[in-house]
Write a protein that holds these residues in place. Structure first.
Motif, PDB file in Angstrom:
ATOM      1  N   THR A  25       0.853  -1.195   0.000  1.00  9.55           N
ATOM      2  CA  THR A  25       0.000   0.000   0.000  1.00  9.55           C
ATOM      3  C   THR A  25       0.888   1.244   0.000  1.00  9.55           C
ATOM      4  O   THR A  25       1.823   1.348   0.794  1.00  9.55           O
ATOM      5  N   TRP A  26       0.569   2.170  -0.884  1.00 12.08           N
ATOM      6  CA  TRP A  26       1.320   3.434  -0.921  1.00 12.08           C
ATOM      7  C   TRP A  26       0.356   4.608  -0.820  1.00 12.08           C
ATOM      8  O   TRP A  26      -0.748   4.555  -1.382  1.00 12.08           O
ATOM      9  N   LEU A  27       0.790   5.662  -0.172  1.00  9.10           N
ATOM     10  CA  LEU A  27       0.070   6.932  -0.215  1.00  9.10           C
ATOM     11  C   LEU A  27       1.049   8.017  -0.669  1.00  9.10           C
ATOM     12  O   LEU A  27       2.207   8.033  -0.236  1.00  9.10           O
ATOM     13  N   VAL A  28       0.580   8.908  -1.531  1.00 12.95           N
ATOM     14  CA  VAL A  28       1.393  10.050  -1.941  1.00 12.95           C
ATOM     15  C   VAL A  28       0.649  11.317  -1.528  1.00 12.95           C
ATOM     16  O   VAL A  28      -0.482  11.547  -1.962  1.00 12.95           O
ATOM     17  N   GLY A  75      -0.876  11.876   1.022  1.00 13.56           N
ATOM     18  CA  GLY A  75      -2.131  11.543   1.682  1.00 13.56           C
ATOM     19  C   GLY A  75      -3.136  10.778   0.845  1.00 13.56           C
ATOM     20  O   GLY A  75      -4.179  10.372   1.357  1.00 13.56           O
ATOM     21  N   ARG A  76      -2.820  10.580  -0.423  1.00 13.06           N
ATOM     22  CA  ARG A  76      -3.779   9.873  -1.292  1.00 13.06           C
ATOM     23  C   ARG A  76      -3.256   8.491  -1.645  1.00 13.06           C
ATOM     24  O   ARG A  76      -2.090   8.333  -2.024  1.00 13.06           O
ATOM     25  N   LEU A  77      -4.141   7.509  -1.547  1.00  9.75           N
ATOM     26  CA  LEU A  77      -3.764   6.147  -1.929  1.00  9.75           C
ATOM     27  C   LEU A  77      -3.478   6.125  -3.423  1.00  9.75           C
ATOM     28  O   LEU A  77      -4.337   6.476  -4.240  1.00  9.75           O
ATOM     29  N   GLN A  78      -2.303   5.739  -3.809  1.00 11.43           N
ATOM     30  CA  GLN A  78      -1.982   5.579  -5.232  1.00 11.43           C
ATOM     31  C   GLN A  78      -0.738   4.711  -5.316  1.00 11.43           C
ATOM     32  O   GLN A  78      -0.014   4.541  -4.343  1.00 11.43           O
ATOM     33  N   ASN A  79      -0.509   4.116  -6.469  1.00  8.15           N
ATOM     34  CA  ASN A  79       0.649   3.233  -6.574  1.00  8.15           C
ATOM     35  C   ASN A  79       1.640   3.707  -7.627  1.00  8.15           C
ATOM     36  O   ASN A  79       2.554   2.984  -8.012  1.00  8.15           O
ATOM     37  N   ALA A  80       1.460   4.963  -8.060  1.00 11.17           N
ATOM     38  CA  ALA A  80       2.371   5.492  -9.068  1.00 11.17           C
ATOM     39  C   ALA A  80       2.698   6.941  -8.743  1.00 11.17           C
ATOM     40  O   ALA A  80       2.005   7.588  -7.960  1.00 11.17           O
ATOM     41  N   ILE A  81       3.767   7.419  -9.357  1.00  7.30           N
ATOM     42  CA  ILE A  81       4.203   8.793  -9.138  1.00  7.30           C
ATOM     43  C   ILE A  81       4.563   9.415 -10.476  1.00  7.30           C
ATOM     44  O   ILE A  81       4.978   8.712 -11.400  1.00  7.30           O
ATOM     45  N   SER A  82       4.394  10.722 -10.560  1.00  2.72           N
ATOM     46  CA  SER A  82       4.668  11.442 -11.803  1.00  2.72           C
ATOM     47  C   SER A  82       6.083  11.186 -12.314  1.00  2.72           C
ATOM     48  O   SER A  82       7.045  11.168 -11.543  1.00  2.72           O
ATOM     49  N   LEU A  83       6.205  11.028 -13.608  1.00  2.00           N
ATOM     50  CA  LEU A  83       7.530  10.874 -14.217  1.00  2.00           C
ATOM     51  C   LEU A  83       8.338  12.167 -14.145  1.00  2.00           C
ATOM     52  O   LEU A  83       9.535  12.162 -14.435  1.00  2.00           O
ATOM     53  N   ALA A  88      10.954  27.902  -7.085  1.00  2.04           N
ATOM     54  CA  ALA A  88      10.728  28.308  -5.691  1.00  2.04           C
ATOM     55  C   ALA A  88       9.447  27.700  -5.122  1.00  2.04           C
ATOM     56  O   ALA A  88       9.360  27.424  -3.917  1.00  2.04           O
ATOM     57  N   ASP A  89       8.445  27.461  -5.977  1.00  2.75           N
ATOM     58  CA  ASP A  89       7.142  27.002  -5.472  1.00  2.75           C
ATOM     59  C   ASP A  89       6.977  25.486  -5.558  1.00  2.75           C
ATOM     60  O   ASP A  89       5.868  24.974  -5.524  1.00  2.75           O
ATOM     61  N   ILE A  90       8.076  24.768  -5.679  1.00  2.00           N
ATOM     62  CA  ILE A  90       7.987  23.309  -5.801  1.00  2.00           C
ATOM     63  C   ILE A  90       7.407  22.713  -4.512  1.00  2.00           C
ATOM     64  O   ILE A  90       7.670  23.200  -3.411  1.00  2.00           O
ATOM     65  N   VAL A  91       6.604  21.665  -4.661  1.00  2.00           N
ATOM     66  CA  VAL A  91       5.936  21.020  -3.519  1.00  2.00           C
ATOM     67  C   VAL A  91       6.521  19.620  -3.329  1.00  2.00           C
ATOM     68  O   VAL A  91       6.468  18.801  -4.237  1.00  2.00           O
ATOM     69  N   PRO A  92       7.085  19.344  -2.161  1.00  2.81           N
ATOM     70  CA  PRO A  92       7.686  18.026  -1.945  1.00  2.81           C
ATOM     71  C   PRO A  92       6.662  16.899  -2.083  1.00  2.81           C
ATOM     72  O   PRO A  92       5.476  17.093  -1.809  1.00  2.81           O
ATOM     73  N   SER A  93       7.138  15.743  -2.506  1.00  6.71           N
ATOM     74  CA  SER A  93       6.297  14.541  -2.520  1.00  6.71           C
ATOM     75  C   SER A  93       6.560  13.763  -1.241  1.00  6.71           C
ATOM     76  O   SER A  93       7.702  13.423  -0.938  1.00  6.71           O
ATOM     77  N   ARG A  94       5.480  13.493  -0.519  1.00  5.48           N
ATOM     78  CA  ARG A  94       5.565  12.740   0.743  1.00  5.48           C
ATOM     79  C   ARG A  94       4.939  11.382   0.472  1.00  5.48           C
ATOM     80  O   ARG A  94       3.739  11.284   0.202  1.00  5.48           O
ATOM     81  N   ILE A  95       5.755  10.370   0.503  1.00  4.92           N
ATOM     82  CA  ILE A  95       5.321   9.036   0.077  1.00  4.92           C
ATOM     83  C   ILE A  95       5.450   8.083   1.260  1.00  4.92           C
ATOM     84  O   ILE A  95       6.501   8.006   1.881  1.00  4.92           O
ATOM     85  N   VAL A  96       4.380   7.393   1.559  1.00  5.42           N
ATOM     86  CA  VAL A  96       4.380   6.460   2.690  1.00  5.42           C
ATOM     87  C   VAL A  96       3.898   5.107   2.185  1.00  5.42           C
ATOM     88  O   VAL A  96       2.874   5.032   1.494  1.00  5.42           O
TER      89      VAL A  96
END
Lengths: 276, 276
Positions: free
Chosen positions: A3-6, A8-16, A98-106
Motif C-alpha cells: 500500500t502506498w500513499l502520496v 495523503g492519497r492512496l496511489q501506486n504510481a508517481i509522476s515521471l 521556488a514554489d515546488i511542492v515536496p512529494s511525501r510518500i508512505v
C-alpha cells in the motif's frame, strides 16, 4: 510494497516529472512495524528532518506522516514502513522552482524484512564496490544508493549475509544495508561517517545503550587490519536489530560479552529480534 | 516534460516500486532534438548501452527507443528528448530478482534547454559542494545526481551560468551540467573522469574534432591553479554545444583561437548553437 500513499492519497504510481526519479533528489526511511507500532519512530522522523534540512527540502509534518502510516499499515501487527520524501515535481534541469511542492510518500509492506536472518551469526565478505564519497551527503539516507545496489549484487552466489564497503581510502564505511561495530579490549568502535555511509537509527540506539552500560564507543577510521584483529564484530539495522558476525572474510569470530550485553539492552527497549 | 512513454505506452506516471525512484538505480540521457531529429543519437545510445553494461541492466533495444522518440516528438522541430532506463520494479531491498524487467522511459520536452545561454561568454563560479566520488560509477550518467542538484542550488542569486565542482582531492570534475576544457599553449586539457563526473557526449565530439584539427588533448587531473593560468576555457553540453567562458572565478578570459576553431568544427557537424 502493498500500500502506498502520496501526499495523503492512496496511489501506486508517481509522476515521471518527480525529481526523486530524475536525480534521486530526496530521502527515505525504512521503519520496523512491530506489535502494530512503528519502532523508534521519533528517531526516524528526526533523521528525516535533518536530511530535509541539509538538502533544503521542506520537511513533511510529523502528524501527516503518522496518520498516513496508520492508514497504510492498518490492521497489521508486523511489517515494514517506508517513507520517501522527494523535492517534488519540476521541469528538467538540476535547478528547482521556488514554489515546488515536496512529494511525501508512505508505504507499508507486510512481507518479512529483506534478507531476514537465519538463526546464529552472520557471515560477511568484503565488497569490491567502493562506497560513494561526498562529505555533503555523508550520513544521510538519500535516494542516491547505487553504490549499495552494486555492492549488494556481489553477494549473489556467495554464502554471505552482508558485504562490507570501503571508501576510496580503504576505510570501512559499513555493510550494504547495515552499520558495523567492532569490539576490541571491551571497547566499541564504529566507522566515522564523515565522507560516506548512512547513519543508521539502530546505530544511534546501540551507541546510547553502550554508553549507559559503561562501554566506551568511538567513531573512527577503521582499516581492514583493525577488523581482522577484532574480538567481536556485529551489524546493526533498523529491521533486524543487532546481529553478531561469526565469519568476517576468513576470520572466525564468536558473539562475545559486549555483543551479549548490547543485545540484552536492545531487547529491553523493544528490539525483539535480539531475543536469544 | 510534455509527453512520456514507459515501455512503449503513453503514460505520465511510474510505479512507486520502481527502483529508479527507490535507489536511483538507473541511467538517463538528455538529447538535443534539432530539425526534427535527435542529434548525436548513436553516441547517446552507445553511452546508455555502456552504462547498462556497467550496472548489469539489460540495455533496451535501440529500435524501440528510436520508435518511442518518434512518437513522443512527433511534429516537433526542436526540443529535448529524455531517456531514462531503470532496473525496473522490485521488492524492497538492494538485491533484485532474476526476472526483473527494466523500465524504458522516453520523454519529449518542447521547451528550450534549461538555462538557455545568453549571447556572449559564460560566467562560472566555484561551488563548495563536492562531486560524489566512486570509480565504479564515474563517467556514467546515472540517476544518482544529488551532488549536482545541491551544487546547482549554489548558483541562486549569483550572476553565474554554471558552477564548477571538484572532487575531495580538489581536482576539477566539471560544471554541474557540463564538461569543461582548458586551453594552455594551444593544447587542450579536460578532467580525467576516473573518480567522478559524467562523460558527456559533446565532450567526446569535441575531443575527436580537436584531434582532427591537430590540437592535442589530454585527460588529466586539473587543479584550481591550472584553471587560473588558462589561455581559454570552454564548457560543453549536449544541448548547448560549446560555450566560451569569459569569467572564471575572478579571472577574465576571452574566447581565443582554439575555442573558435572547435566551435566552427562543431557547427559543421550540426551543432547549430555554435553559430557566431
Amino acid at each position: 510494497v502493498q500500500t502506498w500513499l502520496v501526499n495523503g492519497r492512496l496511489q501506486n504510481a508517481i509522476s515521471l516529472d518527480d525529481r526523486g526519479l530524475a536525480y534521486g533528489d530526496g530521502l527515505f526511511e525504512t521503519i520496523a512495524w512491530r506489535r502494530g507500532q512503528p519502532r523508534f519512530f521519533d528517531r526516524h522522523l528526526a533523521r528525516l528532518r535533518e536530511g530535509c534540512r541539509r538538502l533544503d527540502i521542506p520537511a513533511p509534518p510529523d502528524a501527516a506522516i503518522a496518520d498516513e502510516i496508520g492508514i497504510a499499515a492498518a490492521g497489521s501487527e508486523r511489517g515494514t514502513v517506508k517513507i520517501i520524501v522527494t523535492r517534488g515535481c519540476g521541469r528538467r534541469g538540476y535547478a528547482w522552482e521556488a514554489d515546488i511542492v515536496p512529494s511525501r510518500i508512505v508505504g507499508f509492506d507486510p512481507a518479512p524484512a529483506e534478507g531476514r536472518p537465519a538463526a546464529g551469526g552472520a557471515s560477511v565478505v568484503y565488497c569490491d564496490t567502493p562506497a560513494s564519497c561526498n562529505p555533503r551527503l555523508a550520513g544521510l539516507k538519500t535516494l542516491n544508493r547505487l553504490d549499495n545496489v552494486i555492492a549488494r549484487a556481489e553477494l549473489r552466489g556467495r554464502r554471505a549475509e552482508e558485504g562490507l564497503m570501503f571508501d576510496d581510502e580503504n576505510r570501512l564505511v559499513g555493510g550494504t544495508m547495515s552499520n558495523l561495530f567492532v569490539v576490541r579490549n571491551r571497547e566499541l568502535a564504529t566507522p566515522l561517517l564523515d565522507r560516506a555511509g548512512v547513519r543508521g537509527v539502530m546505530r544511534d540506539v546501540v551507541m546510547e545503550r553502550a554508553r549507559e552500560a559503561g562501554i566506551a564507543c568511538r567513531e573512527i577510521g577503521i582499516a581492514r587490519s583493525f577488523l581482522e584483529s577484532a574480538d567481536e564484530i556485529f551489524l546493526t539495522n533498523a529491521l533486524t536489530g543487532l546481529r553478531p558476525v561469526t565469519l568476517c572474510g576468513s576470520s572466525r569470530l564468536e558473539a562475545g560479552p559486549v555483543t551479549a550485553t548490547l543485545r540484552a539492552a536492545l531487547l529491553e527497549c523493544g528490539v525483539e529480534e535480539c531475543a536469544a
